[in-house]
Write a protein that holds these residues in place. Structure first.
Motif, short mmCIF file in Angstrom:
data_model
loop_
_atom_site.label_atom_id
_atom_site.label_comp_id
_atom_site.label_asym_id
_atom_site.label_seq_id
_atom_site.Cartn_x
_atom_site.Cartn_y
_atom_site.Cartn_z
N VAL A 12 3.51 -63.18 -1.97
CA VAL A 12 4.74 -63.72 -1.41
C VAL A 12 5.15 -64.90 -2.28
O VAL A 12 4.45 -65.91 -2.34
CB VAL A 12 4.55 -64.18 0.06
CG1 VAL A 12 5.84 -64.78 0.60
CG2 VAL A 12 4.07 -63.02 0.92
N SER A 37 6.84 -59.84 -2.31
CA SER A 37 7.94 -60.15 -1.40
C SER A 37 8.56 -61.46 -1.84
O SER A 37 7.87 -62.46 -1.97
CB SER A 37 7.42 -60.29 0.04
OG SER A 37 7.09 -59.04 0.57
N LEU A 40 11.48 -64.06 3.02
CA LEU A 40 10.62 -64.24 4.19
C LEU A 40 10.63 -63.02 5.09
O LEU A 40 9.57 -62.56 5.54
CB LEU A 40 11.03 -65.50 4.97
CG LEU A 40 10.23 -65.78 6.24
CD1 LEU A 40 8.74 -65.93 5.94
CD2 LEU A 40 10.78 -67.02 6.93
N ALA A 43 8.51 -60.35 3.68
CA ALA A 43 7.11 -60.78 3.72
C ALA A 43 6.51 -60.63 5.11
O ALA A 43 5.37 -60.17 5.27
CB ALA A 43 6.99 -62.23 3.25
N GLU A 44 7.29 -60.98 6.13
CA GLU A 44 6.80 -60.84 7.51
C GLU A 44 6.55 -59.37 7.85
O GLU A 44 5.53 -59.04 8.47
CB GLU A 44 7.80 -61.45 8.49
CG GLU A 44 7.84 -62.96 8.43
CD GLU A 44 8.93 -63.55 9.28
OE1 GLU A 44 8.63 -64.47 10.07
OE2 GLU A 44 10.10 -63.11 9.17
N LYS A 45 7.45 -58.49 7.44
CA LYS A 45 7.28 -57.06 7.72
C LYS A 45 6.04 -56.52 7.03
O LYS A 45 5.23 -55.80 7.64
CB LYS A 45 8.51 -56.28 7.27
CG LYS A 45 9.72 -56.49 8.14
CD LYS A 45 10.93 -55.77 7.58
CE LYS A 45 12.19 -56.25 8.28
NZ LYS A 45 13.40 -55.86 7.57
N LYS A 46 5.87 -56.85 5.76
CA LYS A 46 4.71 -56.36 5.02
C LYS A 46 3.42 -56.96 5.57
O LYS A 46 2.40 -56.28 5.67
CB LYS A 46 4.86 -56.65 3.54
CG LYS A 46 5.87 -55.74 2.88
CD LYS A 46 6.03 -56.01 1.41
CE LYS A 46 7.04 -55.01 0.84
NZ LYS A 46 7.62 -55.46 -0.40
N ALA A 47 3.46 -58.24 5.93
CA ALA A 47 2.26 -58.89 6.49
C ALA A 47 1.83 -58.20 7.78
O ALA A 47 0.63 -58.08 8.05
CB ALA A 47 2.53 -60.37 6.74
N LEU A 57 0.24 -66.70 -0.93
CA LEU A 57 1.47 -67.15 -0.27
C LEU A 57 2.02 -68.41 -0.91
O LEU A 57 1.39 -69.47 -0.85
CB LEU A 57 1.18 -67.44 1.21
CG LEU A 57 0.51 -66.35 2.04
CD1 LEU A 57 0.25 -66.85 3.45
CD2 LEU A 57 1.35 -65.08 2.04
N SER A 67 6.17 -70.11 4.21
CA SER A 67 5.32 -68.94 4.47
C SER A 67 4.48 -69.11 5.74
O SER A 67 3.63 -68.27 6.02
CB SER A 67 4.42 -68.66 3.27
OG SER A 67 3.61 -69.78 2.99
N VAL A 70 4.25 -66.04 7.94
CA VAL A 70 3.46 -64.99 7.30
C VAL A 70 1.97 -65.31 7.49
O VAL A 70 1.18 -64.43 7.85
CB VAL A 70 3.81 -64.86 5.81
CG1 VAL A 70 2.95 -63.80 5.13
CG2 VAL A 70 5.29 -64.55 5.63
N TYR A 81 -6.00 -65.36 3.06
CA TYR A 81 -4.89 -65.69 2.17
C TYR A 81 -5.17 -66.98 1.44
O TYR A 81 -6.03 -67.78 1.82
CB TYR A 81 -3.57 -65.81 2.96
CG TYR A 81 -3.66 -66.77 4.12
CD1 TYR A 81 -3.42 -68.13 3.94
CD2 TYR A 81 -4.00 -66.32 5.39
CE1 TYR A 81 -3.52 -69.01 5.00
CE2 TYR A 81 -4.09 -67.19 6.45
CZ TYR A 81 -3.86 -68.53 6.25
OH TYR A 81 -3.97 -69.41 7.30
#
Length: 124
Positions: A12, A37, A40, A43-47, A57, A67, A70, A81
């Motif tokens: 991210v 990503s 944001l 990134a949230e969807k993938k996380a 991040l 982040s 995330v 992370y």
């Protein structure tokens, strides 16, 4: 406890050039990159939905976004992370003492070491 190394890394980073340089570096070292990503919402969807071993991040995602959301998703999923930031860790109110934080600019070796450390600590 497993001794295996992380294979899939989620990136991210809002600076597109940095995101793709980081991706290229990690891929050259044999990692599979998820993302990167640069926004944001992505990134949230993938996380929340993707499978990966460790995330990198960027703290500041531009336009007042961070982040933090995330990291919260990753904590809930027990995915380790590493935070990357140009700030000192004590300047970021959502960074915890146990979080791994790298100060930008980050060397390739420092990044790999931090990824492996985050992964091994999570596996312990």
């Amino acid at each position: 406890m497993t001794t295996a190394s992380p294979q899939r890394i989620f990136i991210v980073e809002d600076e597109v050039t940095i995101a793709f340089e980081m991706s290229d570096t990690l891929e050259d070292l044999g990692f599979e990159v998820v993302g990167p990503s640069v926004h944001l919402s992505d990134a949230e969807k993938k996380a929340a939905n993707k499978t990966f071993d460790v995330a990198c991040l960027d703290v500041n995602l531009g336009n007042g976004k961070t982040s933090k959301p995330v990291a919260e998703i990753l904590r809930e999923r027990s995915i380790p992370y590493v935070f990357l930031t140009a700030y000192d860790a004590d300047q970021v109110d959502f960074i915890d003492d146990k979080d791994i934080v790298l100060k930008k600019p980050v060397s390739q070796q420092a990044l790999v070491n931090a990824i492996k450390r985050a992964y091994s600590e999570a596996e312990a």
